[in-house]
Design an enzyme around this catalytic site. Structure first.
Site, PDB file in Angstrom:
ATOM      1  N   GLY A  12      31.446 -21.204   9.376  1.00  0.00           N
ATOM      2  CA  GLY A  12      30.608 -20.281   8.615  1.00  0.00           C
ATOM      3  C   GLY A  12      29.420 -21.017   8.024  1.00  0.00           C
ATOM      4  N   LYS A 106      39.527 -15.984  -0.805  1.00  0.00           N
ATOM      5  CA  LYS A 106      40.503 -15.419  -1.746  1.00  0.00           C
ATOM      6  C   LYS A 106      41.389 -14.365  -1.102  1.00  0.00           C
ATOM      7  CE  LYS A 106      36.636 -14.477  -2.901  1.00  0.00           C
ATOM      8  NZ  LYS A 106      35.284 -14.311  -3.397  1.00  0.00           N
ATOM      9  N   VAL A 133      38.606 -18.795  -6.357  1.00  0.00           N
ATOM     10  CA  VAL A 133      38.723 -18.089  -7.635  1.00  0.00           C
ATOM     11  C   VAL A 133      37.638 -18.549  -8.608  1.00  0.00           C
ATOM     12  CG1 VAL A 133      40.219 -17.597  -9.612  1.00  0.00           C
ATOM     13  CG2 VAL A 133      41.224 -17.886  -7.341  1.00  0.00           C
ATOM     14  N   ILE A 137      33.884 -22.487 -11.396  1.00  0.00           N
ATOM     15  CA  ILE A 137      34.707 -22.820 -12.558  1.00  0.00           C
ATOM     16  C   ILE A 137      35.979 -23.520 -12.119  1.00  0.00           C
ATOM     17  CG2 ILE A 137      35.809 -21.937 -14.641  1.00  0.00           C
ATOM     18  CD1 ILE A 137      34.142 -19.385 -14.324  1.00  0.00           C
ATOM     19  N   LYS A 206      42.251 -12.584  -6.599  1.00  0.00           N
ATOM     20  CA  LYS A 206      42.183 -13.751  -7.475  1.00  0.00           C
ATOM     21  C   LYS A 206      43.365 -13.771  -8.449  1.00  0.00           C
ATOM     22  CE  LYS A 206      37.158 -13.928  -6.999  1.00  0.00           C
ATOM     23  NZ  LYS A 206      35.888 -13.337  -7.499  1.00  0.00           N
TER      24      LYS A 206
END
Lengths: 429, 429
Positions: A12, A106, A133, A137, A206
């Site tokens: 990708g 996910k 997720v 972060i 998630k």
């Protein structure tokens, strides 16, 4: 430092993939120093080979992803295609052919994480997916490693930037859902088909991943109660404001009080303005983690986008490459606790219910009686009447979802209740 | 699962150590499942052997820490004594005798981290210390691993709970420093001798550790500019409020714009109320991390206390035990970038300066001239006069610390300037 490069295949090359490739080139020296060996792109599998991809050697581009993951000389496969197939088969094939895998997928992890982890373990390879997720972060790694000596009781957060953008817009401008969605689409925050976001499928995936890691228990997408945010209205926001709240689409993973079961759910909820999640603006994400020893932690940052997601992918890539060099693997699936994943009925929370009722004496008593019969204790009730019609706004104390459902069903049967205008959970108190 | 337990020696059994021991016992099964082998306490080194320690086998307690770390059958040594010696010698001896080490010792890591890491590497063992910075908040691991593929430009945060409690109290009640400190002491948030906290030594040690990891460069405690918060006054808070700010003791690690050097500093600063750090209350910690790809991340949680610190120690313990089982080690020191650590003079920020001046015509022009001569551009200036005395409050645009120091020196020489009441940096904009 080892001079023979580790080979990375990229599946990708869209918004995330092209950024991964760019950083791999732009920061090659830093990555080599941090890994202990250089890394090089071994191939980039794409659907449209003709497209010009700046900074990527055209000779590396292929449409034959299967051949790429089967090459056998690839150390790490980075999967940023998304969706179930062909991603699942490609990841499985990559693991079978000796590559470790970094994925941002996910939906796939939430559906088939157990099988993919098993394949990784069987072949002695890593499967990392921090990017799946909450974008950049760090959340998977802190849950899986930093809190590995603690007991996590609750994960509660905003894990979908698109819906947070829409809800934030509704909150700040008084706009309705459609108007806010249109703006999100125009600005590129929502996709042409926003179903996965606004119906909560993305957040539910998630939630499944987070719950699985937090509770050391397999939680699949089907185990997650899911309610989208398409029916949240401007009136709901006005009600929320009257309560000193705003509305967010929350993913909530909880351990039951008895410790033996867990729940995972995604739905819109009112949260107090004083709660840190209330001030998470725009497309940002934020997740609270509550554990026995650490107490309450919060993680905040950009939840999506090419660069943030690429940051998470590259962090995993460095870790997986280091493991390859040392001949070890990182933590795999941890599902030993094998707790029961309970359905929504057992979830205990508070509720905000708006009823359209006949404006005549005795209605409040009748309604209050129904709540009492179902064991749902009322915290506050507010009555507003005009022209023979009236509305009742009831906020309950904590009650089980099953009790609340029973209450609502019974309310609908009352002659004096014309309709249930809205039901919303109240969280974060 | 392996049945032979991994042996853990505990150095120190105070607030943190006793909680580590308690959780090791209470959650033995969980820890064993997560590690892949049981762990057992091999010994607990204490200073006062007679004290009753609930849940700890008295036979394990010893005053001979050196003998404990030299035993040779210990897999992991957990050091929660604090301070430089004997902790340094014990850790070094433990590594020499084949144990991996988990430490919560910020002062030692900030001073001698490079040497300790070298010893760990020489002996093929791990040295982990998540608990040394910001208690339970996962910060070392996210910086070292999750962001390993990114370029961190800035770490800015509240990393000392004691001073944040005091400043928060001053802000919310209008109390002076001493009064707020007394309350913090009474409530157990400040130690009898609060020097390490209020003079910024504790935060400076954490800044050195964070900067070292964030910038892949050795940063020692001596490299960190340090200014405590004992001179922050109620008047400063009033000034801050007038600017829509509050005051926090911040640790700030920054990469210079040219990318070739970094700075680390700890000092009180005004930050806008709209900044997320402004709403960090009580003894909580919060740290912002800004990087090229991830953007802005925030980590928030309890920065100290027995349980939160134990959570971080145990997370490291699980990781280190897993590494022992797989025969690998986690990421060691990464100092390859070897950037110049610049002194404070090169730091560029904004300043809030209060001057006591003579209340007569021409003073403002004189003062403004001094700023201009030193190349410091004024953003706003406010003049208040009474009874022949007046005050001037100047807020500057961004300027180097050296330019500002030159300006202040020149201002002090002006006849019309009676005194410089306060100088405070303005951050987070």
């Amino acid at each position: 430092m080892r001079t023979r490069p580790l080979k990375v295949a990229l599946l990708g090359c869209g918004v995330v993939g092209s950024e991964v490739a760019r950083i791999m080139t732009a920061h090659a020296d830093d990555l080599a120093a941090r890994i202990g060996a250089p890394i090089e792109l071994a191939g980039v599998a794409v659907r449209r080979p003709g497209k010009v991809r700046e900074g990527i050697d055209p000779d590396l581009v292929t449409t034959d992803a299967t051949a790429l993951v089967k090459r056998g000389d690839v150390d790490v496969v980075v999967e940023v295609i998304g969706g179930i197939e062909p991603a699942r088969t490609l990841i499985t094939t990559a693991l079978e052919h000796g590559a470790s895998v970094v994925s941002a997928n996910k939906a796939l992890l939430a559906q088939d994480g157990a099988e993919l982890h098993a394949a990784a373990e069987e072949h002695g390879r890593d499967l990392y997916y921090e990017a799946a997720v909450a974008g950049a972060i760090p959340l998977i790694r802190p849950l899986r490693e930093s809190l590995a000596g603690d007991k996590v009781n609750r994960v509660l957060g905003i894990v979908n930037g698109t819906t947070n953008f829409i809800l934030d817009k509704m909150d700040s401008t008084g706009a309705g859902y459609q108007e806010a969605l249109d703006e999100a689409t125009a600005l590129g925050y929502a996709e042409a088909d926003p179903t996965a976001d606004v119906e909560g499928f993305d957040a539910a995936a998630k939630a499944a991943i987070l719950a699985g890691i937090a509770f050391h228990t397999r939680v699949r997408l089907d185990d997650v109660y899911r309610e989208g945010m398409t029916e949240v209205t401007a009136a709901d926001f006005r009600s929320a404001k009257e309560m000193g709240c705003t509305i967010k689409l929350l993913a909530i993973c909880e351990r039951a009080a008895d410790g033996a079961s867990v729940t995972a759910r995604v739905h819109p909820a009112m949260i107090p303005l004083s709660h840190p999640l209330a001030s998470v603006r725009g497309a940002y994400n934020a997740v609270f983690v509550e554990s026995d020893a650490a107490g309450q932690l919060m993680f905040y940052g950009p939840g999506a986008g090419g660069s943030p997601t690429a940051s998470a992918v590259l962090g995993d890539l460095v870790a997986v490459c280091r493991n390859r060099l040392s001949g070890s693997t990182g933590p795999g699936e941890s599902a030993y606790a094998d707790l029961t994943v309970s359905p929504m009925g057992g979830v205990v929370t508070r509720y905000h219910i708006s009823l359209d009722v006949a404006d005549k004496p005795g209605v409040l008593a009748q309604v209050a009686n129904v709540f009492a019969e179902h064991g749902v204790s009322i915290d506050t009730v507010r009555q507003q009447g005009k022209d023979g019609e009236a509305s009742l706004v009831v906020v309950t104390h904590r009650a089980s979802d099953a009790s609340l459902s029973g209450t609502v069903e019974a309310l609908r049967k009352l002659d004096t209740v014309r309709g249930v205008a809205s039901i919303m959970r109240v969280e974060g108190e």
